[in-house]
Design an enzyme around this catalytic site. Sequence first.
Site, short mmCIF file in Angstrom:
data_model
loop_
_atom_site.label_atom_id
_atom_site.label_comp_id
_atom_site.label_asym_id
_atom_site.label_seq_id
_atom_site.Cartn_x
_atom_site.Cartn_y
_atom_site.Cartn_z
N HIS A 59 0.42 12.15 -1.59
CA HIS A 59 0.96 11.01 -2.34
C HIS A 59 -0.15 10.32 -3.13
O HIS A 59 -0.04 10.10 -4.35
CB HIS A 59 1.63 10.05 -1.36
CG HIS A 59 2.16 8.79 -1.98
ND1 HIS A 59 3.50 8.49 -2.03
CD2 HIS A 59 1.53 7.72 -2.55
CE1 HIS A 59 3.68 7.32 -2.60
NE2 HIS A 59 2.49 6.83 -2.93
N GLU A 60 -1.24 9.99 -2.44
CA GLU A 60 -2.33 9.29 -3.10
C GLU A 60 -3.09 10.20 -4.06
O GLU A 60 -3.59 9.75 -5.10
CB GLU A 60 -3.29 8.70 -2.05
CG GLU A 60 -2.65 7.72 -1.09
CD GLU A 60 -1.99 6.53 -1.78
OE1 GLU A 60 -2.34 6.24 -2.94
OE2 GLU A 60 -1.12 5.89 -1.17
N HIS A 63 -1.28 10.10 -7.35
CA HIS A 63 -1.66 8.90 -8.12
C HIS A 63 -3.01 9.12 -8.80
O HIS A 63 -3.17 8.83 -9.99
CB HIS A 63 -1.78 7.70 -7.18
CG HIS A 63 -0.48 7.11 -6.73
ND1 HIS A 63 0.56 6.83 -7.59
CD2 HIS A 63 -0.06 6.72 -5.49
CE1 HIS A 63 1.56 6.30 -6.91
NE2 HIS A 63 1.21 6.23 -5.64
#
Length: 269
Positions: A59-60, A63
């Site tokens: 997820h990170e 980003h």
Amino acid sequence: MTFATTRSRSEENRISPVFWVLLAVLGTSGWAVANGYGNARFGVFLFVVAGWVVSLSLHEYAHARTALHGGDITIGAKGYLTLNPFKYTHALLSVILPVIFIMLGGIGLPGGAVFIERHRIQSRVKHSLISAAGPLVNVVFGAVLLALAGSGWFDNPDVTAVLGGVDQGISPLPAALAFLGFLQVTAAILNLLPVPGLDGYGIVEPWLSYKTRRAVEPFAPYGMLALFVVIWQTQAGAWLIKAASGVMSLFGVDAFYTAVGHDLFMFWK
């Protein structure tokens, strides 16, 4: 000089040993649960926690990678491209609190963040895409997990889940996959809400007026905790579970699998 620069960039993109260990724990615990080795409940716990932290890392990473291509060239030097969850701005918010939330409430709340130098991003569309990239990972990861849980590939009549001395009639690995998939679905739903501090708000924030953004800014650090209180203490929690169950039914995964996976996960009870 060119060699040094190339080497530096290579190190910035090198996958961390921490992430490889997480994958090893995920694979080993999944294999053990599927074949009935060791304590099934503790095996499911390891499988779900490792899988959840893997999803947080991805997820990170999404980003960070999107921010890099959007114009923030400092991302690599901060270690965000190594998939090491402990490189994020707040390890407590990124890893520890989300795991605690799972243990307390059985739902997936989004974690902390990578620090993106937003002034380097010149387009509102790019700002929105950076925020949307993380939840998209949860959507994809959840879809894969639920597809596997509903496929029947891991049903093993010789290895069944037992809770309180009662045979549940299903194998523990599909139940664990269903529960982990459920966490991804709930995380995606919650993280797409336009709550300050979450990615849903990050998607719409670039399109708000400067006055509105300034007024909301002080509340951003408390958005996730406030959301947890609302989910835990109000009817919103039931609505969330109903919505997630509806998504899971699209993949042919019965809510019973999620319930068994959750109960197996809570091995200390």
